[in-house]
Design an enzyme around this catalytic site. Sequence first.
Site, short mmCIF file in Angstrom:
data_model
loop_
_atom_site.label_atom_id
_atom_site.label_comp_id
_atom_site.label_asym_id
_atom_site.label_seq_id
_atom_site.Cartn_x
_atom_site.Cartn_y
_atom_site.Cartn_z
N LYS A 160 0.86 25.26 19.79
CA LYS A 160 1.56 25.03 18.52
C LYS A 160 1.21 23.63 18.04
O LYS A 160 2.03 22.70 18.13
CB LYS A 160 3.08 25.24 18.69
CG LYS A 160 3.79 25.47 17.37
CD LYS A 160 5.21 25.92 17.61
CE LYS A 160 6.03 25.88 16.33
NZ LYS A 160 5.60 26.79 15.28
N1 PPE Z 1 3.39 32.37 14.84
C1 PPE Z 1 3.27 31.24 14.12
C2 PPE Z 1 1.94 30.90 13.55
C3 PPE Z 1 4.38 30.42 13.94
O1 PPE Z 1 4.25 29.31 13.22
C4 PPE Z 1 5.63 30.78 14.49
C5 PPE Z 1 6.84 29.93 14.32
C6 PPE Z 1 5.71 31.99 15.23
C7 PPE Z 1 4.56 32.74 15.39
C8 PPE Z 1 6.99 32.45 15.87
O2 PPE Z 1 7.34 31.65 16.98
P1 PPE Z 1 8.86 31.46 17.42
O3 PPE Z 1 9.49 30.57 16.43
O4 PPE Z 1 8.79 30.87 18.79
O5 PPE Z 1 9.48 32.82 17.43
N2 PPE Z 1 6.85 29.07 13.19
C9 PPE Z 1 7.73 27.93 13.17
C10 PPE Z 1 7.33 26.95 12.09
C11 PPE Z 1 7.40 27.44 10.70
C12 PPE Z 1 7.11 26.34 9.71
O6 PPE Z 1 6.93 26.68 8.52
O7 PPE Z 1 7.10 25.17 10.04
C13 PPE Z 1 9.19 28.34 13.10
O8 PPE Z 1 9.50 29.50 12.88
O9 PPE Z 1 10.03 27.48 13.31
#
Ligand code: PPE
Length: 311
Positions: A160
């Site tokens: 991330k």
């Molecule tokens: N894929 C991506 C690319 C992604 O950014 C997120 C979270 C997820 C999957 C889901 O991961 P999780 O939150 O662990 O279920 N994206 C984060 C950031 C968004 C943003 O705009 O900044 C979030 O949901 O917090």
Amino acid sequence: MAALIESRYIWKNGKMVAWADATTHVLSHALHYGTAVFEGIRCYRDSHGSLVFRLEDHMKRLVRSAYMIGMELPYTVAELVAATEDLIRANELGSCYVRPIAYRGYGALGVNPRPAPIDVAIAVWPWDAYLGPEALEQGITAGISSWRQRSANATPGAIKSSASYLNSGLAHMEAIDHGYGEAILLNESGMVAEGSGENIFIVRDGIISTPPLSDGILEGLTRASIIEIARNSGYEVLERSLVRTDLYTADEVFFTGSAAEVTPISAIDGRQIGIGKRGPVTTFLQKYYFDIVYGKVFDYEKWLHIIQDID
Ligand code: PPE
């Protein structure tokens, strides 16, 4: 969607600083080379205190992301958890979003990140429904992006990192320009990967499927939670590669993410999905998810970091 609502304090390198003072130099390494890793966590407010969803798991993922880009954080998971707790208390917020970030700061420039110092900060602020207030109920439209998810050998989706979000931003802007609410990225092999900020699931004939981690996606904690909740509720859940037409012919498609929570997708590339709004399985899982995050389901209290109010 993303306008910041300021809170009082930000935790930075072990200290509480005023929101306005949590700044960094324009020659910070991360700003030039994308050398930052971050997290997004939601904290939900009930009548007794603040419930932070899977806080420890998010901090573990932060440490793993940092490790993968060669950064050893100067704080342990336990210290980051404690810092978040102090910060939420200090800011006296209701439901809020938590954004920890670890980055290469000011002191050296050049492609090699190692000479630059490591800074760590955590911010909290109120953040409403990620994809708009109606999206949770009505669903949003999505389009397959012409931008691809990077392969596991090029800014991997499993990390991330801020660098990865350039790609997300390109895909998201394109989706908006084409009149969609969100983008869906395919990976370099043409398999469905994820949204610009969410994981993706489909439902067909009652069976739930989601791309496997090996298709180059972020190991989403909401994804993992939904898989566990669905299986425990008797659904069959497959982690299998999906092609674009699997999306078109699904009965239901939904996104998951800390920010997006469980958001139904009503149409993809102009094709209505199922009934064109939140379907029954999505409705069930979304409601269950909200019940869990608000502390209404005893079995899943293990996922909540509870910050009791001090009266
Ligand atoms: N894929 C991506 C690319 C992604 O950014 C997120 C979270 C997820 C999957 C889901 O991961 P999780 O939150 O662990 O279920 N994206 C984060 C950031 C968004 C943003 O705009 O900044 C979030 O949901 O917090």
